[in-house]
Design a protein around this motif. Sequence first.
Motif, PDB file in Angstrom:
ATOM      1  N   ASN A 113       1.338  -1.331   0.000  1.00 22.88           N
ATOM      2  CA  ASN A 113      -0.533  -0.172   0.022  1.00 22.88           C
ATOM      3  C   ASN A 113       1.049   0.872   0.258  1.00 22.88           C
ATOM      4  O   ASN A 113       0.891   1.687   0.916  1.00 22.88           O
ATOM      5  N   ARG A 114       1.297   1.630  -0.971  1.00 15.20           N
ATOM      6  CA  ARG A 114       2.761   2.989  -1.366  1.00 15.20           C
ATOM      7  C   ARG A 114       1.430   3.976  -0.313  1.00 15.20           C
ATOM      8  O   ARG A 114       2.586   4.611   0.101  1.00 15.20           O
ATOM      9  N   GLU A 115       0.395   4.554  -0.460  1.00 18.10           N
ATOM     10  CA  GLU A 115      -0.231   5.521   0.224  1.00 18.10           C
ATOM     11  C   GLU A 115      -0.051   5.431   2.140  1.00 18.10           C
ATOM     12  O   GLU A 115       0.927   6.263   2.632  1.00 18.10           O
ATOM     13  N   GLN A 116       0.160   3.729   2.256  1.00 22.49           N
ATOM     14  CA  GLN A 116      -0.114   3.787   3.425  1.00 22.49           C
ATOM     15  C   GLN A 116       1.883   3.922   4.056  1.00 22.49           C
ATOM     16  O   GLN A 116       1.974   4.875   5.140  1.00 22.49           O
ATOM     17  N   GLN A 143       6.127   9.130   6.189  1.00 25.22           N
ATOM     18  CA  GLN A 143       5.838  10.496   7.808  1.00 25.22           C
ATOM     19  C   GLN A 143       6.156  10.743   8.997  1.00 25.22           C
ATOM     20  O   GLN A 143       5.957  11.687   9.985  1.00 25.22           O
ATOM     21  N   GLU A 144       4.845   9.565   9.652  1.00 23.62           N
ATOM     22  CA  GLU A 144       5.436   9.380  11.178  1.00 23.62           C
ATOM     23  C   GLU A 144       6.520   9.606  12.011  1.00 23.62           C
ATOM     24  O   GLU A 144       6.944   9.475  12.414  1.00 23.62           O
ATOM     25  N   GLY A 145       7.723   8.423  10.749  1.00 27.85           N
ATOM     26  CA  GLY A 145       8.196   8.494  11.185  1.00 27.85           C
ATOM     27  C   GLY A 145       9.226   9.383  11.732  1.00 27.85           C
ATOM     28  O   GLY A 145      10.484   9.601  12.494  1.00 27.85           O
ATOM     29  N   VAL A 146       9.289  10.825  10.402  1.00 26.68           N
ATOM     30  CA  VAL A 146      10.609  11.990  10.613  1.00 26.68           C
ATOM     31  C   VAL A 146       9.406  13.238  11.582  1.00 26.68           C
ATOM     32  O   VAL A 146      10.023  13.283  12.349  1.00 26.68           O
TER      33      VAL A 146
END
Length: 242
Positions: free
Chosen positions: A125-128, A134-137
């Motif tokens: 799932n590319r979007e996930q 982004q959550e990692g950032v």
Amino acid sequence: MFRLITCFLYISGFLIYSFPQLARIKKLSHLPVNQLDKIAHEYPKRFSKTFLKLTGSDVRVEGLEYIPEGPVVFIANHESDFDIPVLLMTIDKPFGFVSKIEVKKVPILSSWLDAINCILIDRKNREQALNSMQEGVKLLKEGHSLVIFPEGKRSMGGPVLPFKVGGIRLAQDARVPIVPIAIKGTADVFEKNRRLIKPAHIKVTICHHIDPNVHCHKDYKELTEDIRRIIIANRDARNIAS
């Protein structure tokens, strides 16, 4: 076979008896990031030390002095399923790691992944996957550290596989130091033994960190290859016990 059964029973016991520790961590969510991360990693670190002792393996680490203060992205090669407990055992700085979303299905373990701020990616799932990065950032900017295995799968002790660029871009977006880590010998514990556990000589080499003021001005593809070469050079150095 005895070591395999012993290790399996130990893992099962750890998961079952870790409920009180998980409950304690949830109650301490108001604490500062550094303090909470340290508490959350106490139990996994103790587990990892005992677990590696049960395998009969000798684990050595070099370069701990190269780990800077504050959040970092550790970039490591991925030999084996044993890489995570080896890093938990040897690195004092608390960290989460980036892994495939399938491990979320394992009862209790999934709660520990949340407790130590792991990032789980659905590669289908590319979007996930983009949302997870982004959550990692966000986690890095909040003061947490992450371990990334950019090969994407285990090398089983063979040559280091090509690196994906996601981990490098994560560090660049968050503007945190990158710490390359070379792991040698973990595949000798399990993957090379027809699913049996045998003692092995394991070495973890922590390399000089790369400051964000340096790596943020580099092309991420070129930087990815530079880090891969650093890890290969240290992994293949002839300084591991036989």
